[in-house]
Design an enzyme around this catalytic site. Structure first.
Site, PDB file in Angstrom:
ATOM      1  CB  ALA A 181      -2.196  -5.552  -0.536  1.00 39.52           C
ATOM      2  CG  PHE A 184      -1.888  -1.122   1.293  1.00 34.66           C
ATOM      3  CD1 PHE A 184      -3.214  -1.343   0.901  1.00 34.66           C
ATOM      4  CD2 PHE A 184      -1.531  -2.062   2.154  1.00 34.66           C
ATOM      5  CE1 PHE A 184      -3.841  -2.488   0.908  1.00 34.66           C
ATOM      6  CE2 PHE A 184      -2.003  -3.394   2.473  1.00 34.66           C
ATOM      7  CZ  PHE A 184      -3.458  -3.541   1.846  1.00 34.66           C
ATOM      8  CG  ASP A 210      -0.182   3.651   5.486  1.00 32.55           C
ATOM      9  OD1 ASP A 210      -1.085   3.583   6.404  1.00 32.55           O
ATOM     10  OD2 ASP A 210       0.517   4.581   4.985  1.00 32.55           O
ATOM     11  CG  ASP A 216      -0.836   1.749  -4.275  1.00 32.00           C
ATOM     12  OD1 ASP A 216      -0.524   2.390  -3.380  1.00 32.00           O
ATOM     13  OD2 ASP A 216      -2.091   1.909  -5.012  1.00 32.00           O
ATOM     14  CB  SER A 217      -4.307  -1.669  -6.135  1.00 34.09           C
ATOM     15  OG  SER A 217      -4.900  -0.541  -5.354  1.00 34.09           O
ATOM     16  CB  CYS A 223      -5.446   5.902   8.150  1.00 28.57           C
ATOM     17  SG  CYS A 223      -5.959   5.189   6.749  1.00 28.57           S
TER      18      CYS A 223
HETATM   19  N1  SAH Z   1       1.996   4.616   2.787  1.00 29.53           N
HETATM   20  C1  SAH Z   1       1.799   5.825   1.652  1.00 29.53           C
HETATM   21  C2  SAH Z   1       0.059   5.953   1.920  1.00 29.53           C
HETATM   22  C3  SAH Z   1      -0.836   4.651   1.551  1.00 29.53           C
HETATM   23  S1  SAH Z   1      -2.356   5.084   1.077  1.00 29.53           S
HETATM   24  C4  SAH Z   1       2.468   6.859   1.909  1.00 29.53           C
HETATM   25  O1  SAH Z   1       3.258   6.875   3.004  1.00 29.53           O
HETATM   26  O2  SAH Z   1       2.415   7.789   1.283  1.00 29.53           O
HETATM   27  C5  SAH Z   1      -2.909   3.544   0.687  1.00 29.53           C
HETATM   28  C6  SAH Z   1      -2.618   3.153  -0.755  1.00 29.53           C
HETATM   29  O3  SAH Z   1      -3.262   1.829  -0.634  1.00 29.53           O
HETATM   30  C7  SAH Z   1      -3.212   4.012  -1.982  1.00 29.53           C
HETATM   31  O4  SAH Z   1      -2.107   4.182  -2.647  1.00 29.53           O
HETATM   32  C8  SAH Z   1      -4.058   2.929  -2.531  1.00 29.53           C
HETATM   33  O5  SAH Z   1      -3.930   3.118  -4.097  1.00 29.53           O
HETATM   34  C9  SAH Z   1      -3.585   1.493  -2.265  1.00 29.53           C
HETATM   35  N2  SAH Z   1      -4.559   0.418  -2.016  1.00 29.53           N
HETATM   36  C10 SAH Z   1      -5.919   0.392  -1.737  1.00 29.53           C
HETATM   37  N3  SAH Z   1      -6.187  -0.740  -1.802  1.00 29.53           N
HETATM   38  C11 SAH Z   1      -5.421  -1.646  -2.272  1.00 29.53           C
HETATM   39  C12 SAH Z   1      -5.314  -2.907  -2.408  1.00 29.53           C
HETATM   40  N4  SAH Z   1      -6.166  -3.635  -2.215  1.00 29.53           N
HETATM   41  N5  SAH Z   1      -3.995  -3.412  -2.768  1.00 29.53           N
HETATM   42  C13 SAH Z   1      -2.746  -2.660  -2.765  1.00 29.53           C
HETATM   43  N6  SAH Z   1      -3.064  -1.470  -2.650  1.00 29.53           N
HETATM   44  C14 SAH Z   1      -4.055  -0.716  -2.414  1.00 29.53           C
END
Ligand code: SAH
Length: 395
Positions: A282, A230, A299, A252-253, A339
């Site tokens: 993920a 993420f 995250d 990231d997705s 969060c």
């Molecule tokens: N750690 C990052 C913020 C993460 S925000 C930082 O420090 O800036 C959460 C992220 O998860 C987003 O970019 C979103 O695109 C991604 N996301 C949402 N669902 C997901 C999934 N099922 N698998 C992978 N990534 C995902």
């Protein structure tokens, strides 16, 4: 002043207002007088006609967001003073944040301005309104920002289409420049550079709230094989690389987020690096992972936006953490976050506990993390504390 519409609270429903909680729920209201216009300033009284508070009226379960517990005039100087107080605090905080020019200036209730978020990206402010009342005073906010910053803020982008209630001000444009026209820029956080596009990016463009936790990841990264899951635009990854990680994989997705991660890697480290960006869900990533890692960051986005989906969210945290515990090498470090405001630190910890037990790993807590000081929490509004993190040692 006396023209404000007036609300009378039900007997006994004034307790939380008297303890300075800034939200008045529709269920607490006995009756109202005057012309109710969404977004306007209204006055709140107890049922013995004593003045309690003054705030923005909104249609919905939170009817009033309190701006003042005194009968203060809510005008341009009111907003400017609140912004000035927040600005002075951030100037002090920045003294301990070398080479950093991205931070949160206004954190809603935490800065006594419910409904308003302002993130600063060097010379640009991204203003995000969560209440109609704040949106209606956007020009005042923009003017005050220019004045308190002595002109150092040269661009102001209002990004509120996604955060205002859908039915409010249906015909109005909610994303627009209030000053200047800069759409993206390079900012830095403890010397690490990021290209941020506030128009296209998620939230205000960047997850400002993880700054201190990204720095802490750096301290654990030397010679580690890191998976930043993420990862969005690679925030944690860049700190890991800067501090000598052996390899770093960002997952990231969103393909757009991984593109931006790749750009940020090149911006900081040039073409020769040990980073790989992976566009994947993920859960699929862990199911198909060929590599194992000894530093994993999880995250995820808020799994629970509301209390009624809480149990699903807790299951989600358990499942993703279990995947990480199954992958991570002995003597590994896991940074895991939630969060979701609706998930308490205790519930989050229980989910992670269940995940560790299911994976059969021995786990110790090294750090318990939260949001940084530029995201302050009013002691009267514990809901403002939303970010929870655990740093775990996995034997
Ligand atoms: N750690 C990052 C913020 C993460 S925000 C930082 O420090 O800036 C959460 C992220 O998860 C987003 O970019 C979103 O695109 C991604 N996301 C949402 N669902 C997901 C999934 N099922 N698998 C992978 N990534 C995902």
């Amino acid at each position: 002043m006396d023209n404000n519409a007036k609300f009378i609270l039900k007997s006994g429903k004034d307790q939380s207002v008297k303890r300075y909680h800034p939200w008045i729920f529709s269920g607490a209201i006995k009756k109202s007088f005057g012309n109710l216009i969404e977004g306007e300033v209204v006055d709140v009284y107890d049922n013995k006609d004593n003045f309690l508070a003054r705030g923005h009226y909104q249609i919905g379960s939170i009817s009033i967001r309190v701006l003042s517990f005194e009968p203060t005039e809510i005008d341009y100087s009111f907003y400017k003073l609140k912004l000035q107080i927040a600005w002075n605090l951030r100037q002090r905080l920045l003294e301990n944040m070398p080479e950093t020019n991205v931070y949160r200036l206004i954190h809603g209730e935490g800065d006594n301005l419910p409904g308003l978020i302002i993130d600063i990206y060097n010379d640009t402010a991204v203003v995000q309104m969560h209440s109609v009342g704040m949106f209606l005073v956007r020009e005042d906010i923009a003017k005050a920002l220019q004045e308190i910053s002595n002109g150092s803020i040269q661009h102001i982008y209002c990004k509120s289409a996604a955060t205002l209630p859908k039915k409010a001000l249906e015909d109005e444009q909610k994303d627009m420049f209030l000053l200047g026209d800069k759409e993206s820029g390079i900012v830095q956080e403890y010397g690490v550079k990021y290209e941020i596009n506030w128009i296209q990016g998620q939230k205000t463009g960047f997850f400002v709230d993880q700054r201190e936790n990204r720095k802490l990841v750096g301290q654990y990264s030397k010679n580690r094989k890191v998976a930043n899951v993420f990862g969005y635009t690679g925030g944690f990854s860049l700190f890991a690389m800067q501090n000598g990680a052996e390899i770093v994989h960002t997952v990231d997705s969103s393909a757009k987020a991984i593109d931006l991660t790749d750009q940020n890697v090149v911006l900081n480290f040039g073409e020769n690096h040990s980073h790989k960006g992976i566009v994947a869900d993920a859960f699929d990533f862990f199911a198909n992972a060929e590599d194992t890692y000894d530093l994993i960051i999880l995250d995820p986005p808020a799994f629970a936006k509301h209390h009624n989906v809480l149990s699903n969210a807790l299951q989600g945290y358990k499942r993703i953490n279990q995947r990480a515990f199954e992958n991570i090498e002995p003597d590994g470090i896991l940074f895991t976050f939630s969060c979701s405001q609706a998930v308490s630190p205790q519930n989050f910890r229980k989910s992670v506990f269940a995940a560790a037990a299911n994976a059969g790993r021995k786990v110790r807590i090294l750090h318990q993390l939260t949001q940084p000081s530029d995201h302050p929490v009013s002691i009267y509004h514990p809901e403002g504390e939303y970010l929870k993190g655990l740093v775990l040692h996995v034997e």
